[in-house]
Write a protein that holds these residues in place. Structure first.
Motif, PDB file in Angstrom:
ATOM      1  N   ALA A 104       0.906  -1.319  -0.160  1.00 28.85           N
ATOM      2  CA  ALA A 104      -0.127  -0.339   0.133  1.00 28.85           C
ATOM      3  C   ALA A 104       0.671   1.576   0.189  1.00 28.85           C
ATOM      4  O   ALA A 104       0.662   2.324  -1.159  1.00 28.85           O
ATOM      5  N   LEU A 105       1.862   1.311   0.411  1.00 32.14           N
ATOM      6  CA  LEU A 105       2.509   2.511   1.229  1.00 32.14           C
ATOM      7  C   LEU A 105       3.677   2.754  -0.235  1.00 32.14           C
ATOM      8  O   LEU A 105       3.682   3.764  -0.244  1.00 32.14           O
ATOM      9  N   VAL A 106       3.850   1.384  -1.170  1.00 31.30           N
ATOM     10  CA  VAL A 106       4.963   1.679  -1.509  1.00 31.30           C
ATOM     11  C   VAL A 106       4.350   2.019  -2.998  1.00 31.30           C
ATOM     12  O   VAL A 106       4.408   2.948  -3.999  1.00 31.30           O
ATOM     13  N   THR A 107       2.939   0.785  -3.365  1.00 33.30           N
ATOM     14  CA  THR A 107       2.296   1.877  -4.500  1.00 33.30           C
ATOM     15  C   THR A 107       2.269   3.433  -4.434  1.00 33.30           C
ATOM     16  O   THR A 107       1.480   4.326  -5.364  1.00 33.30           O
ATOM     17  N   ALA A 108       0.627   3.579  -3.063  1.00 34.58           N
ATOM     18  CA  ALA A 108       0.895   5.055  -2.702  1.00 34.58           C
ATOM     19  C   ALA A 108       1.913   6.147  -3.647  1.00 34.58           C
ATOM     20  O   ALA A 108       1.665   7.328  -3.528  1.00 34.58           O
ATOM     21  N   ALA A 109       3.171   5.887  -2.630  1.00 34.75           N
ATOM     22  CA  ALA A 109       4.308   6.583  -3.290  1.00 34.75           C
ATOM     23  C   ALA A 109       4.058   6.538  -4.206  1.00 34.75           C
ATOM     24  O   ALA A 109       4.904   7.949  -4.950  1.00 34.75           O
ATOM     25  N   LEU A 110       4.122   5.713  -5.693  1.00 39.64           N
ATOM     26  CA  LEU A 110       4.672   5.888  -6.569  1.00 39.64           C
ATOM     27  C   LEU A 110       3.683   7.016  -7.348  1.00 39.64           C
ATOM     28  O   LEU A 110       4.033   7.898  -8.159  1.00 39.64           O
ATOM     29  N   PHE A 111       2.216   6.527  -7.066  1.00 34.42           N
ATOM     30  CA  PHE A 111       1.600   7.142  -7.771  1.00 34.42           C
ATOM     31  C   PHE A 111       1.992   8.615  -7.128  1.00 34.42           C
ATOM     32  O   PHE A 111       1.583   9.745  -7.730  1.00 34.42           O
ATOM     33  N   ALA A 112       2.209   9.023  -5.654  1.00 34.37           N
ATOM     34  CA  ALA A 112       1.973  10.071  -5.310  1.00 34.37           C
ATOM     35  C   ALA A 112       3.154  10.954  -5.963  1.00 34.37           C
ATOM     36  O   ALA A 112       3.196  12.658  -6.580  1.00 34.37           O
ATOM     37  N   VAL A 113       4.583  10.781  -6.376  1.00 30.45           N
ATOM     38  CA  VAL A 113       5.619  11.454  -7.248  1.00 30.45           C
ATOM     39  C   VAL A 113       5.563  11.232  -8.499  1.00 30.45           C
ATOM     40  O   VAL A 113       5.944  11.803  -9.396  1.00 30.45           O
ATOM     41  N   SER A 114       5.324  10.551  -9.234  1.00 30.51           N
ATOM     42  CA  SER A 114       5.299  10.257 -10.989  1.00 30.51           C
ATOM     43  C   SER A 114       4.837  10.904 -11.839  1.00 30.51           C
ATOM     44  O   SER A 114       3.787  11.911 -11.440  1.00 30.51           O
ATOM     45  N   PRO A 115       5.416  11.462 -12.103  1.00 33.07           N
ATOM     46  CA  PRO A 115       5.439  13.197 -13.492  1.00 33.07           C
ATOM     47  C   PRO A 115       4.353  12.484 -14.043  1.00 33.07           C
ATOM     48  O   PRO A 115       4.078  13.821 -14.143  1.00 33.07           O
ATOM     49  N   ALA A 116       4.461  11.891 -14.409  1.00 40.83           N
ATOM     50  CA  ALA A 116       2.402  11.389 -15.437  1.00 40.83           C
ATOM     51  C   ALA A 116       1.445  12.071 -14.635  1.00 40.83           C
ATOM     52  O   ALA A 116       0.633  12.231 -14.927  1.00 40.83           O
ATOM     53  N   MET A 117       1.208  11.747 -13.596  1.00 40.63           N
ATOM     54  CA  MET A 117       0.518  11.537 -12.107  1.00 40.63           C
ATOM     55  C   MET A 117       0.195  12.910 -12.100  1.00 40.63           C
ATOM     56  O   MET A 117      -0.875  13.388 -11.554  1.00 40.63           O
ATOM     57  N   VAL A 118       1.181  13.536 -11.665  1.00 36.00           N
ATOM     58  CA  VAL A 118       1.418  14.905 -10.937  1.00 36.00           C
ATOM     59  C   VAL A 118       0.767  15.395 -12.609  1.00 36.00           C
ATOM     60  O   VAL A 118       0.559  16.800 -11.939  1.00 36.00           O
ATOM     61  N   THR A 119       1.193  15.400 -13.674  1.00 32.27           N
ATOM     62  CA  THR A 119       1.560  16.405 -14.222  1.00 32.27           C
ATOM     63  C   THR A 119      -0.234  16.503 -15.097  1.00 32.27           C
ATOM     64  O   THR A 119      -0.459  17.228 -15.251  1.00 32.27           O
ATOM     65  N   MET A 120      -0.644  14.737 -15.427  1.00 30.71           N
ATOM     66  CA  MET A 120      -2.280  15.042 -15.504  1.00 30.71           C
ATOM     67  C   MET A 120      -2.734  16.147 -14.203  1.00 30.71           C
ATOM     68  O   MET A 120      -3.903  16.587 -13.920  1.00 30.71           O
TER      69      MET A 120
END
Length: 459
Positions: A104-120
């Motif tokens: 849960a924590l690793v997945t959340a961290a990846l979604f939190a900082v992924s540039p694609a997700m931050v951009t969108m």
């Protein structure tokens, strides 16, 4: 998840929210500004559905833009995406939590900082609300396949896909991946015919929801003289490979153009079963099946990375589970997983910081430059219509009187040349005997934005 886990998740959500707010600064770029003008010109919420009739109209986002107004600050206009994208981090964590707190924590961290997700998640478009709807659907299906749902999620899924389709129609790709995942999982367990009937029963309300969305689009098209598209680029293999690889690059935080990504990602999907990763049917369909189908069909507009957002969503869910399982295995695998995780975080944060600084080639800087030189207002020549929407919205936000002209020989103190990536504005401009010299310029970085140079007439 224990108290410590919740505190860590809260910190991850705070970081994700801060990155999205930072990325939401600066003027709206082409597609966002175009959406804002369309929403403003539509006049009423009903007009969003009947008067725009364009693929640039992401209905829920347009309703938000109309609600806050065209003169609202850019972070407010991007507020719907900021909120829904931050909530997506929480839902991604819940998806990961079904395989353990660490996942849960690793997945959340990846979604939190992924540039694609931050951009969108920091621009006024419909991709972030669509992503939230798709992640909720994935969570509902995961619980249902595990036999943990107290009742059928068919109605909830229909609501997810209805709202998701009103946000961005590319959720249709996600629907096909999710439905295929359910069918193959049930086929393996119960056989072909029971799997087909159960899948049809589960997704029948969702099919009705999609039919309703398309009926809304058809009614608007009939009212407005047909549905319109911004542009259509025929399929080429080079554009396809560029679009897929660029989305993967920005999903993982390393925008380095290389065929390496097109080898690494399929390898991860192939190795996933040996790592004990779940949801294999979904990952195979979303990460491999979806882009390969587009290639086989020779679909158009395949050069746009955001077209493949489904690939990025599935890839981060896969990586979240895979990295934690490798870390928990101990030995050299733990060190390799930790190094990969830290590398992704570092690369992603570097790109997020660049987004916050560059601001998608912030067009509001051109407005400020003209205000400094001509406080009472100005006449501006543009050499392409693509610059008009961003300049009109920027001038409205700043309360600045700006008269924009497209005529070749119209007299004007300023001239702006905008260019897409791969193109460069000219160093100087001669227009009907008038010489223009550059005074300020921006080059857009990342997945969004355009390059531009502002020139001033030199007698």
């Amino acid at each position: 998840m224990d108290r410590r886990g919740w505190w860590l998740l809260g910190a991850i959500l705070a970081v994700g929210l801060a990155l999205r707010i930072a990325g939401a600064q600066g003027g709206l770029w082409l597609d966002e500004a175009w959406s804002a003008l369309q929403a403003h010109d539509a006049g009423t919420p009903l007009g969003i559905f009947l008067n725009i009739n364009h693929d640039n109209n992401h209905h829920l986002n347009s309703l938000w833009l109309q609600f806050v107004g065209i003169a609202a600050p850019s972070p407010v206009q991007r507020g719907l995406s900021i909120v829904t994208s931050t909530l997506s981090i929480l839902i991604a964590a819940q998806i990961g939590a079904r395989r353990g707190t660490g996942v849960a924590l690793v997945t959340a961290a990846l979604f939190a900082v992924s540039p694609a997700m931050v951009t969108m998640g920091s621009e006024a478009r419909g991709y972030a609300p669509m992503m939230l709807a798709l992640l909720l659907a994935i969570l509902l299906i995961d619980r249902w396949l595990a036999g943990e749902a107290e009742r059928s999620p068919a109605t909830a899924l229909a609501l997810c896909f209805f709202l998701g389709a009103l946000s961005q129609l590319t959720i249709l790709f996600g629907f096909l991946a999710v439905a295929g995942w359910v069918f193959f999982a049930l086929w393996k367990r119960d056989g072909f015919k029971p799997a087909f009937l159960a899948t049809l029963k589960l997704f029948a309300p969702s099919l009705i929801a999609f039919a309703l969305v398309f009926a809304i689009l058809a009614a608007g098209a009939a009212q407005g003289g047909g549905f319109k598209f911004g542009n259509y680029d025929p399929f080429t293999w080079l554009q396809f490979l560029h679009g897929v690889s660029e989305l993967i690059e920005y999903t993982l935080g390393f925008p380095v153009v290389s065929v390496f990504w097109l080898v690494l990602v399929p390898a991860l999907v192939i190795l996933a079963p040996s790592a004990g990763v779940a949801r294999l049917g979904f990952h195979r369909l979303a990460i491999l099946g979806f882009p390969l189908t587009l290639a086989l069909l020779h679909s158009g507009n395949v050069a746009h990375p955001r077209y493949y957002l489904l690939v990025g969503i599935a890839l981060l869910i896969l990586l979240g589970e895979m990295l934690w399982r490798e870390f928990a295995a101990g030995g050299w695998r733990r060190w390799a997983a930790a190094a990969a995780f830290v590398t992704i975080l570092a690369g992603s944060l570097a790109q997020d910081i660049d987004l916050a600084i560059n601001r998608r080639g912030d067009t509001s800087a051109a407005i400020r430059a003209m205000q400094a030189r001509a406080p009472a207002g100005a006449e501006l020549l543009i050499d392409r219509d693509t610059a008009r929407a961003a300049l009109e919205v920027g001038a409205t936000q700043a309360g600045y009187r700006l008269e924009i002209r497209k005529q070749v020989c119209a007299p004007a103190r300023f001239l702006l040349a905008d260019r897409f990536k791969g193109e460069d504005p000219p160093e100087t401009v001669e227009r009907c005997g008038r010489h223009y010299r550059p005074i300020v310029a921006m080059r857009a970085h990342g997945l969004s934005g355009t390059h531009w140079t502002l020139y001033e007439h030199t007698p």
